[in-house]
Design a protein around this motif. Sequence first.
Motif, PDB file in Angstrom:
ATOM      1  N   GLU A  25       0.824  -1.209   0.000  1.00 14.25           N
ATOM      2  CA  GLU A  25       0.000   0.000   0.000  1.00 14.25           C
ATOM      3  C   GLU A  25       0.863   1.267   0.000  1.00 14.25           C
ATOM      4  O   GLU A  25       0.504   2.276  -0.595  1.00 14.25           O
ATOM      5  CB  GLU A  25      -0.910  -0.005   1.236  1.00 14.25           C
ATOM      6  N   PHE A  26       2.021   1.200   0.647  1.00 13.71           N
ATOM      7  CA  PHE A  26       2.853   2.394   0.808  1.00 13.71           C
ATOM      8  C   PHE A  26       4.082   2.415  -0.089  1.00 13.71           C
ATOM      9  O   PHE A  26       4.581   3.472  -0.442  1.00 13.71           O
ATOM     10  CB  PHE A  26       3.298   2.531   2.263  1.00 13.71           C
ATOM     11  N   GLY A  27       4.648   1.258  -0.409  1.00 17.69           N
ATOM     12  CA  GLY A  27       5.890   1.194  -1.176  1.00 17.69           C
ATOM     13  C   GLY A  27       6.116  -0.214  -1.686  1.00 17.69           C
ATOM     14  O   GLY A  27       5.317  -0.742  -2.433  1.00 17.69           O
ATOM     15  N   PHE A  60       9.485   2.734   1.812  1.00 14.46           N
ATOM     16  CA  PHE A  60       8.657   3.731   1.137  1.00 14.46           C
ATOM     17  C   PHE A  60       9.252   5.106   1.409  1.00 14.46           C
ATOM     18  O   PHE A  60      10.154   5.252   2.234  1.00 14.46           O
ATOM     19  CB  PHE A  60       7.194   3.648   1.580  1.00 14.46           C
ATOM     20  N   SER A  61       8.763   6.103   0.694  1.00 15.59           N
ATOM     21  CA  SER A  61       9.234   7.469   0.920  1.00 15.59           C
ATOM     22  C   SER A  61       8.032   8.396   0.995  1.00 15.59           C
ATOM     23  O   SER A  61       6.925   8.027   0.617  1.00 15.59           O
ATOM     24  CB  SER A  61      10.175   7.915  -0.195  1.00 15.59           C
ATOM     25  N   ASP A  62       8.289   9.618   1.486  1.00 13.43           N
ATOM     26  CA  ASP A  62       7.207  10.590   1.481  1.00 13.43           C
ATOM     27  C   ASP A  62       7.053  11.136   0.064  1.00 13.43           C
ATOM     28  O   ASP A  62       7.809  10.788  -0.842  1.00 13.43           O
ATOM     29  CB  ASP A  62       7.425  11.688   2.524  1.00 13.43           C
ATOM     30  N   TYR A  63       6.079  11.991  -0.134  1.00  8.70           N
ATOM     31  CA  TYR A  63       5.717  12.410  -1.492  1.00  8.70           C
ATOM     32  C   TYR A  63       6.835  13.148  -2.213  1.00  8.70           C
ATOM     33  O   TYR A  63       6.945  13.081  -3.420  1.00  8.70           O
ATOM     34  CB  TYR A  63       4.441  13.253  -1.465  1.00  8.70           C
ATOM     35  N   ASP A  64       7.702  13.840  -1.491  1.00 11.36           N
ATOM     36  CA  ASP A  64       8.763  14.593  -2.156  1.00 11.36           C
ATOM     37  C   ASP A  64      10.098  13.850  -2.190  1.00 11.36           C
ATOM     38  O   ASP A  64      11.060  14.317  -2.793  1.00 11.36           O
ATOM     39  CB  ASP A  64       8.953  15.963  -1.519  1.00 11.36           C
TER      40      ASP A  64
END
Length: 83
Positions: A25-27, A36-40
């Motif tokens: 779901e996240f990465g 996973f990473s944040d949006y930026d």
Amino acid sequence: MRNELDPAKVLQAYENVMANGTPTEFGKIYEGVEAFSDYDGYNVYMRGNGVELKVGFHNTYHLEYDQEHLRDSFLKKVAMLAK
């Protein structure tokens, strides 16, 4: 825990998970470690077995865990993924 982690090795492990893992779901997850990473993309996260590692801008990091043996096991797995 001060200065125990080499952020370059952590980022190698992150790239390995992202290259070889299966989508979540996240990465992606690989060998029991989810990355996973944040949006930026400034912060990357790796988690598994009750431990979460955040690597931020300027190679800062933060580890969250409840028990030291879980932390140690997780860090060994990250080190293995970095090779």
